[in-house]
Design an enzyme around this catalytic site. Structure first.
Site, PDB file in Angstrom:
ATOM      1  N   TYR A   1      16.067  12.830  -1.606  1.00 50.11           N
ATOM      2  CA  TYR A   1      16.253  13.953  -0.688  1.00 50.11           C
ATOM      3  C   TYR A   1      17.560  13.823   0.093  1.00 50.11           C
ATOM      4  CZ  TYR A   1      11.215  14.873  -1.365  1.00 50.11           C
ATOM      5  OH  TYR A   1       9.968  15.130  -1.888  1.00 50.11           O
TER       6      TYR A   1
ATOM      7  N   LYS B   1      10.467   2.647  -9.638  1.00 42.93           N
ATOM      8  CA  LYS B   1      10.469   3.255 -10.973  1.00 42.93           C
ATOM      9  C   LYS B   1      11.701   2.752 -11.719  1.00 42.93           C
ATOM     10  CE  LYS B   1       8.688   5.844 -14.191  1.00 42.93           C
ATOM     11  NZ  LYS B   1       7.549   5.294 -14.973  1.00 42.93           N
TER      12      LYS B   1
ATOM     13  N   ASP C   1       3.993   5.450 -11.141  1.00 40.38           N
ATOM     14  CA  ASP C   1       2.923   6.075 -11.907  1.00 40.38           C
ATOM     15  C   ASP C   1       1.683   5.189 -11.936  1.00 40.38           C
ATOM     16  OD1 ASP C   1       4.695   4.427 -13.276  1.00 40.38           O
ATOM     17  OD2 ASP C   1       4.363   5.361 -15.226  1.00 40.38           O
TER      18      ASP C   1
ATOM     19  N   ASP D   1       6.473  10.639  -0.452  1.00 38.34           N
ATOM     20  CA  ASP D   1       6.033  11.990  -0.138  1.00 38.34           C
ATOM     21  C   ASP D   1       4.816  12.353  -0.983  1.00 38.34           C
ATOM     22  OD1 ASP D   1       5.907  14.565   0.813  1.00 38.34           O
ATOM     23  OD2 ASP D   1       7.758  15.253  -0.124  1.00 38.34           O
TER      24      ASP D   1
ATOM     25  N   ASP E   1       0.393  12.187   0.132  1.00 39.15           N
ATOM     26  CA  ASP E   1      -0.544  13.301  -0.037  1.00 39.15           C
ATOM     27  C   ASP E   1      -1.778  12.848  -0.808  1.00 39.15           C
ATOM     28  OD1 ASP E   1       1.232  14.926   1.284  1.00 39.15           O
ATOM     29  OD2 ASP E   1       1.326  16.452  -0.279  1.00 39.15           O
TER      30      ASP E   1
END
Length: 358
Positions: free
Chosen positions: A138, A189, A222, A246, A250
């Site tokens: 971001y 990752k 993942d 982010d 959630d």
């Protein structure tokens, strides 16, 4: 008496409803405590302002916030304004210039709330997710060329700096050190993202050497979703990039029962700028104006704000009140499977604050 200057920015959608509720609860806390007060300044920034003026916040908005002790934020987002305009025009327009690089998102199963995971208890799911909040995916680096043509190109470049990764890793390790288990999981990752995320991994290993009392491990993002779902008790403190955290936060809030109860602190740990506190649920326009938004995430964000201000006793009192209310299923809003209204929960938390004898 200590006075803290608080900027209240409800923003969009249910943000207005939950911030009003949060201010009401914080007023009850200060009345009960009497050792400090909150001087709240309200700002009507958001999508309605954008539709009137072409800007989510005024040009001098940061200057108006700079002298505040904290910012209490609702949400940004409107169905008739593109999401990238609302996000970059308000929330990120505050977070990035104020260098709020540590986004802290605690997640645990509150009393009376059930996880959708069978057999998982509050002891099994008690996490803190640390989100790098200033760069990564971001960072805002990129652009579009040849717009509208068949060969149109859009780029979005993730930025990982040594300084940025070092400071969030040190923050996460320090936070893990304060928790009983002293355990940190670094999300990555680097098998596919072989430059920025490899740097992320290398710096994590370097910083780990400064914290020999903290156990740590590394997890591909993942695989992390599987671990969170299948082995929640194996996790404690988690650090991840802007995008990864982010998404994972959630998932975490859903696993703890509802995104409506989840809080956030956007911290500038050095306190050169004000920090910002918000629920993570977003503007939720589908329930706006119905009076059924869950205000618990906003109240818990208020707890984090009080802790940041140094009012630990008041923060603990408010957290006890929240837990007393969530323990009663009659006070669960629809997202938790109940029929209580925002005002019911707010009134109950205020009463619990006033009745607290600790």
């Amino acid at each position: 008496m200590r006075t803290y200057r608080i900027a209240a920015i409800p923003g969009d959608g249910i943000g207005r409803e939950v911030i009003d509720a949060g201010i009401e609860v914080l007023a009850a806390v200060t009345e009960r405590d009497r050792g400090f007060k909150l001087a709240v300044t309200h700002f009507d920034w958001g999508s309605e302002r954008y539709k009137r003026t072409g800007a989510m916040m005024p040009a001098d908005g940061l200057d108006r916030l700079r002298g505040m002790d904290a910012i209490y934020f609702g949400s940004a987002g409107s169905p008739d304004v593109p999401d990238h305009i609302t996000l970059w025009g308000l929330r990120l327009a505050i977070c990035q210039p104020f260098d709020q690089y540590a986004n802290v998102r605690p997640t645990r199963i509150l009393p009376g709330i059930k996880s959708p995971l069978a057999g998982v208890t509050a002891q099994d799911l008690d996490w803190v997710i640390v989100r790098e909040n200033s760069e990564g995916e971001y960072s805002g680096n990129g652009g579009r060329v040849h717009k509208g043509l068949p060969d149109e190109i859009a780029t979005e470049t993730s930025i990982f700096t040594r300084a940025g990764v070092q400071r969030i890793m040190r923050f996460a390790f320090r936070l893990a050190r304060t928790r009983p288990r002293k355990l940190l999981t670094v999300v990555t990752k680097s098998n596919a993202q072989r430059h920025g995320m490899v740097l992320w991994d290398e710096i994590a290993a370097e910083v780990a050497g400064e914290f020999p009392d903290v156990a740590w491990d590394k997890m591909l993002v993942d695989a992390m979703t599987v671990r969170m779902t299948m082995k929640p008790a194996s996790l404690d403190t988690i650090v991840a990039t802007n995008l990864h955290a982010d998404i994972l936060s959630d998932l975490a809030s859903a696993l703890a029962g509802s995104i409506g109860v989840a809080p956030t602190a956007n911290l500038n740990p050095e306190r050169a700028y004000p920090s910002m506190f918000e629920p993570i649920h977003g503007s939720a326009f589908d329930i706006m104006g119905k009076g059924i938004a869950n205000p618990v995430g906003t109240f818990w964000s208020g707890v984090m704000m009080l802790e940041h201000l140094g009012e630990k006793d008041a923060a603990a009192r408010l957290m006890r009140a929240i837990e007393r209310v969530t323990a009663d299923p009659r006070l669960h809003t629809p997202d938790l499977g109940g029929s209580a209204r925002t005002a019911d929960v707010t009134n109950a938390v205020c009463e619990a604050v006033r009745a607290d004898n600790f």
